[in-house]
Design an enzyme around this catalytic site. Structure first.
Site, PDB file in Angstrom:
ATOM      1  N   SER A 103     -19.739  -5.347  12.833  1.00 33.79           N
ATOM      2  CA  SER A 103     -18.910  -4.224  13.308  1.00 33.79           C
ATOM      3  C   SER A 103     -18.549  -3.275  12.195  1.00 33.79           C
ATOM      4  O   SER A 103     -19.376  -2.930  11.513  1.00 33.79           O
ATOM      5  CB  SER A 103     -17.703  -4.877  14.144  1.00 33.79           C
ATOM      6  OG  SER A 103     -17.157  -3.874  15.102  1.00 33.79           O
ATOM      7  N   HIS A 255     -20.584  -8.269  21.714  1.00 28.55           N
ATOM      8  CA  HIS A 255     -20.382  -7.701  20.444  1.00 28.55           C
ATOM      9  C   HIS A 255     -20.239  -8.768  19.424  1.00 28.55           C
ATOM     10  O   HIS A 255     -20.588  -8.578  18.269  1.00 28.55           O
ATOM     11  CB  HIS A 255     -19.199  -6.753  20.378  1.00 28.55           C
ATOM     12  CG  HIS A 255     -18.876  -6.136  19.225  1.00 28.55           C
ATOM     13  ND1 HIS A 255     -19.813  -5.133  18.724  1.00 28.55           N
ATOM     14  CD2 HIS A 255     -17.686  -6.075  18.327  1.00 28.55           C
ATOM     15  CE1 HIS A 255     -19.039  -4.670  17.520  1.00 28.55           C
ATOM     16  NE2 HIS A 255     -18.047  -5.418  17.650  1.00 28.55           N
TER      17      HIS A 255
END
Length: 281
Positions: A103, A255
């Site tokens: 991320s 994610h």
């Protein structure tokens, strides 16, 4: 043969940085792990346990997260965070590194590769942040209000760790109290919210396409097909803008790929390393 791990704090670039280092006798490869926004080394615990069997591993708490410093004078820009990581790896005398960024950590990795092109042989980007703009001016100006950090704290308290994990994970069944407590721990003190307020001002936008085009380091992109934070189309665009990259898509994955798919991620990383090792030989 893996050796005893050690954890430490070191002041580099005017900030106290917490890290975990897992040496390996062979020293054939060193992985440097950089976590995402609102996270810490904790997010890599499964990857670390798998990687440290065969490789050296350095996992860093990026300021102001985890156990690293939360100093109001530090500049929390991606460029400065990248510089902090570079200085820490230099102070530890590390060579032949492969960066792994999840991320926001992926965007820090891209900044590092842009700033020091020969610092790493390869990079692994796990659902990397990309193409995000700088915070809008009204928010930046509002952040200068006294006690603005209390609004930041209130916002995160409202959303809650469990809700954030549900948004980041496709498989909610793996959420347990240990996971919730691990992500909650760094946010029990007010200092983090003051530092996050500073980060709102300091964070520049993500690297533009013309800069990404200049990065020649081989990059493996691993993405979840149900990523709601950084949708797959972001990974596909990043794969086009990085001239030496390949994209792997994990099915039924969100994610937080280090949480949901650590075994598969490590397998893909090993295959990626072997492919480039074979090409060199």
């Amino acid at each position: 043969m893996e050796q005893a791990a050690f954890t430490g704090h070191q002041t580099v670039n005017n900030i106290n940085v917490y890290y975990e280092f897992y040496p390996h006798q062979t020293e054939k490869e060193t992985f440097v792990l950089l976590h995402g926004f609102l996270s810490s080394t904790f997010t890599f615990r499964h990857l670390i346990s798998l990687l440290k069997k065969d490789y050296q591993v350095l996992s860093i708490d990026l300021p102001p997260f985890g156990k690293s410093g939360k100093c109001n004078q530090y500049v929390y820009s991606y460029k400065n965070l990248a510089q902090t990581v570079i200085q820490l790896t230099e102070s530890l005398g590390l060579k032949k590194m492969t960066f792994i960024g999840h991320s926001m950590g992926g965007q820090i990795v891209l900044n590092i590769l842009h700033m020091v092109p020969d610092i790493a042989d390869k990079a692994i980007l796990l659902c990397s942040s990309a193409y995000l703009k700088r915070s809008k001016l009204p928010l930046i100006l509002t952040s200068y209000l006294p006690y603005f950090h209390r609004f930041v704290k209130y916002y995160f308290a409202r959303t809650g760790v469990r809700k954030n994990l549900q948004d980041a994970l496709y498989n909610h069944s793996i959420i347990n109290e240990d996971m919730i407590n691990g992500y909650l721990q760094p946010f029990l003190q007010d200092e983090i919210f003051r530092a996050l307020t500073r980060m709102i001002r300091d964070r520049e936008g993500d690297l533009p396409g013309e800069v990404l085009n200049q990065i020649k380091t081989p990059c493996l992109l691993i993405w979840g097909d149900h990523d709601r934070s950084m949708p797959l189309k972001v990974g596909e665009k990043l794969n086009k803008d990085l001239i030496n990259s390949e994209l792997i898509v994990l099915k039924e994955t969100g994610h937080a790929v280090p949480e949901e798919r650590p075994i598969e991620v490590v397998e893909y990383i090993k295959n990626f390393l072997e492919k480039y090792q074979t090409a060199v030989e």
